[in-house]
Scaffold this active site. Structure first.
Site, PDB file in Angstrom:
ATOM      1  N   GLY A  41      24.104  35.705  31.979  1.00  0.00           N
ATOM      2  CA  GLY A  41      25.358  36.450  32.011  1.00  0.00           C
ATOM      3  C   GLY A  41      26.306  35.921  30.952  1.00  0.00           C
ATOM      4  CG  LEU A  44      36.232  37.009  30.736  1.00  0.00           C
ATOM      5  CD1 LEU A  44      37.491  37.278  31.538  1.00  0.00           C
ATOM      6  CD2 LEU A  44      36.600  36.514  29.344  1.00  0.00           C
ATOM      7  CG  HIS A 267      41.650  48.306  42.490  1.00  0.00           C
ATOM      8  ND1 HIS A 267      42.758  49.103  42.233  1.00  0.00           N
ATOM      9  CD2 HIS A 267      41.792  47.205  41.712  1.00  0.00           C
ATOM     10  CE1 HIS A 267      43.517  48.500  41.338  1.00  0.00           C
ATOM     11  NE2 HIS A 267      42.957  47.351  40.999  1.00  0.00           N
ATOM     12  CB  SER A 285      45.692  48.450  35.242  1.00  0.00           C
ATOM     13  OG  SER A 285      46.272  47.183  35.472  1.00  0.00           O
ATOM     14  NE  ARG A 338      43.726  44.356  42.767  1.00  0.00           N
ATOM     15  CZ  ARG A 338      42.970  43.939  41.772  1.00  0.00           C
ATOM     16  NH1 ARG A 338      41.733  43.544  42.001  1.00  0.00           N
ATOM     17  NH2 ARG A 338      43.436  43.906  40.541  1.00  0.00           N
ATOM     18  CG  HIS A 408      37.986  46.509  41.811  1.00  0.00           C
ATOM     19  ND1 HIS A 408      37.660  46.983  40.560  1.00  0.00           N
ATOM     20  CD2 HIS A 408      38.829  45.466  41.603  1.00  0.00           C
ATOM     21  CE1 HIS A 408      38.282  46.258  39.635  1.00  0.00           C
ATOM     22  NE2 HIS A 408      38.977  45.324  40.247  1.00  0.00           N
ATOM     23  CD  GLU A 432      32.724  40.601  40.844  1.00  0.00           C
ATOM     24  OE1 GLU A 432      32.805  41.509  41.692  1.00  0.00           O
ATOM     25  OE2 GLU A 432      32.757  40.829  39.616  1.00  0.00           O
ATOM     26  NE  ARG A 442      39.278  40.135  41.914  1.00  0.00           N
ATOM     27  CZ  ARG A 442      40.024  40.805  41.028  1.00  0.00           C
ATOM     28  NH1 ARG A 442      41.099  40.225  40.486  1.00  0.00           N
ATOM     29  NH2 ARG A 442      39.731  42.040  40.690  1.00  0.00           N
ATOM     30  CG  LEU A 448      40.651  38.924  33.744  1.00  0.00           C
ATOM     31  CD1 LEU A 448      41.697  39.474  32.776  1.00  0.00           C
ATOM     32  CD2 LEU A 448      39.257  39.262  33.257  1.00  0.00           C
TER      33      LEU A 448
END
Length: 647
Positions: A41, A44, A267, A285, A338, A408, A432, A442, A448
């Site tokens: 992977g 990030l 989400h 977003s 959320r 999400h 994740e 979350r 991020l």
């Protein structure tokens, strides 16, 4: 029976990470060159980890199924990244970020890991700025911040609506530097098919070249999985269509335990489903909730008229609009977490006040445009507005956006200890793909943060502690080693089994049927009867899959249907475990909402005395029920309370 040892350092929570770093084992520079690390992977978490390991002197092999690390799903994160720098001087601190994260996760995360996440968050911003990430800035040149759900301070750094992409470009540049230096060997269009275990330790992986079907093995003294979440088990989600849970599921079946699989995030601001033939959903977003106000008509007859096309939202007078989040949660308003915002939207739509198809609410920028001017809104969210207009064909500056909750992020994942090591020694899990930091929900702008924290500032320390006594382990030759040969043969047998079915139903059709079961019974609202039915229906569908799936083409060439079939086979098994986990947890917390366990006001009702633990599942064999293990959660630095966003 495996014992869950979280290896949390002793002492106050704010000193644990410092104590760990001061006492960990190290690997000297000469010895680092003798050690190989595999990173699966390159989003990030993976890109930052691979670049960091290589910079330190380790030999790294990095793998991704995309044609380039730049294609990782991390680019889809739009709104921002949290850090406790307190630039707006509004009362933020490391402790407050830690507290908001634990509270947002409904007290189902490991306290020590979350504090460390908050502690290293500030260094992430410094790292990204040094890489040239173009964060938004105030007029005077200072980095700008905005608010996100679940917090009363502005701690989210952002680059318009492209934060994930810009941060990934920073990590990608660091990774490319190491590829150029020869310290990272990059394998694109290569999918991990299995983990190789030698004498109880992870020693490598088996891969399939996605262009020619070639099965190969790769050795590593340690293996890092940074392969993202499993939201696509629901078929329709905000994830990229290639996102999958196969890597961590293969690891689970090799002994890495799986924690909290039922903890899936809904989400609240997604473009609603618009047709039977839709293959994915598009996220708007959460940053839009800074200036956008969410509402539905107060009168059912107005909602009915809008659904029938007889009225437009702009014709609804201000006094006839129900800004239901501001009404129900005055202290946080549109910036509730959320899970809270998603359930509130569902409640209004179920009660008959939904717009569009009936499964939508409005996100309206009228007030913000009147207050700030359209130019300011364009500067903050312009690309998001453009994206919405291209998909929906309505101008969101003039007509309120329509949104509805969607699958999400996944908070569950492979169990890891404080070092991010799974129950298989030598197998580490980042981002994740692990369970550790977000509990049952979350907070926005924390994905991020966790991915980069794990890759840049946690794993470079903790993996050394493991590798320090592996210096004497000679590099193994996969083509000559029995364990690698056996793993390769198992992969070939699995692929041949799928290819030999030669049924008459497409992979997408079977996946779509699984997604409907998951959304209907393991989605936003769950109950005992529905979960028990879901388990039976998934088992039936799994049987059908192995009798009816049709995979055209050949295994030894480019074959996207074979790739999808491999993932859906894993999703079928993972979906059943998710339902079992949700059935076991007879409480409501965060995104896990059991209808039998709610307050009179319809809020989540936890049962801390029974369920304050990490539900961790051990694989016991094909068609056997997994075994549940419990890691108790203790909170020493935080007072556990019922979540309250009303005051």
């Amino acid at each position: 029976m495996a014992i869950l040892n979280s290896k949390i350092p002793e002492g106050p929570v704010h000193l644990k990470w410092s104590k760990y770093k001061e006492t960990q084992n190290l690997v000297n520079p000469a010895n680092k060159r003798k050690l190989d690390i595999i990173v699966v992977g390159t989003g990030l978490a993976g890109a930052s980890a691979a670049a960091s390991f290589a910079e330190m002197g380790f030999k790294v092999k990095a793998f991704c199924y995309q044609d380039s690390p730049r294609r990782a799903h991390s680019i889809a994160a739009q709104g921002g990244i949290n850090a406790a720098k307190n630039y707006p001087n509004d009362g933020d601190s490391i402790y407050r970020l830690f507290y908001d994260t634990v509270k947002g996760g409904d007290y189902r995360a490991r306290e020590s890991n979350v504090y460390r996440l908050a502690e290293v968050s500030n260094a992430i911003i410094d790292q990204a700025v040094a890489q040239g990430v173009p964060f938004a800035r105030e007029y005077g040149g200072y980095l700008s911040n905005r608010s996100f759900g679940g917090a009363q301070v502005s701690r989210t750094f952002y680059a318009k609506g492209q934060t994930g992409q810009q941060l990934l470009l920073g990590a990608y540049s660091s990774l490319n530097r190491q590829i150029g230096l020869g310290t990272v060997e990059m394998y694109n269009r290569t999918e991990m098919m299995d983990v190789v275990i030698v004498d109880g330790r992870a020693r490598g992986i088996v891969t399939r070249n996605m262009l020619n079907g070639k099965i190969e093995s790769h050795f590593g003294h340690a293996v890092v999985l940074a392969t993202g979440g499993y939201g696509n088990v629901f078929f329709l989600s905000t994830n990229a269509m290639g996102s999958n849970g196969s890597a961590i599921w293969k690891a689970y079946k090799k002994g890495a335990m799986f924690s909290n699989p039922a903890f899936v995030q809904i989400h609240p601001t997604c473009i609603p489903v618009h047709g039977e033939f839709q293959s994915k959903l598009t996220l708007m977003s959460e940053s839009l909730r800074n200036d956008g106000r969410i509402w539905v008509p107060k009168k059912k007859e107005d909602a009915e008229a809008i659904r029938a096309g007889k009225m437009k939202p702009t014709q609804i007078a201000e006094e006839d609009r129900d800004y239901y989040l501001e009404r129900r949660y005055p202290a946080f308003g549109n910036l509730v977490p959320r899970d809270v915002a998603s359930r509130a939207a569902k409640e209004r739509c179920d009660a008959g006040y939904g717009v569009g198809s009936g499964q939508a609410v409005y996100l309206d920028f009228k007030t913000a445009i009147e207050r700030l001017g359209q130019k300011v809104i364009e500067d903050r969210y312009g690309n998001l507005f453009q994206m919405y207009e291209k998909i929906v064909d309505e101008n969101p500056y003039l007509t309120p956006m329509m949104i509805y909750p969607a699958i999400h992020y996944t908070m569950g994942g492979l169990w890891v200890d404080y070092e991010l090591q799974s129950t298989v020694p030598g197998l580490f899990v980042a981002g994740e793909a692990n369970f550790s930091d977000h509990g049952a929900n979350r907070l926005g702008a924390s994905a991020l943060m966790q991915g980069l924290a794990d890759g840049y500032f946690v794993l470079p320390y903790t993996i050394q502690n493991y590798l320090a006594d592996q210096i004497g382990v000679a590099r193994m030759k996969p083509q000559e080693h029995a364990a690698f040969k056996q793993a390769e043969e198992e992969v070939r047998t699995f692929i041949n089994k799928m290819m030999s079915v030669k049924g008459n139903e497409s992979v997408d059709s079977l996946h779509k049927r699984l997604g409907k079961i998951m959304w209907d019974y393991v989605g936003m609202a769950r109950n005992k009867e529905g979960l028990e039915l879901a388990i039976k229906e998934i088992q039936k569908l799994k049987k059908e899959f192995w009798e009816k799936v049709r995979i055209p083409g050949k295994a030894d060439s480019l074959n996207t249907e074979l790739e999808k079939a491999n993932r859906v086979a894993d999703f079928l098994e993972l979906g059943e475990l998710m339902a079992r986990d949700a059935l076991m947890r007879e409480e409501s917390c965060g995104g896990h909402f059991r209808e039998e366990h709610q307050t009179p006001e319809g809020e989540a009702l936890r049962h801390d005395e029974q369920f304050m633990f990490v539900g961790t599942w051990e694989y016991k064999g094909e068609n056997q029920e997994a075994m549940l293990h419990k890691e108790g959660l203790k909170y020493e630095a935080i007072e556990v309370k019922v979540r309250n966003y009303k005051k």
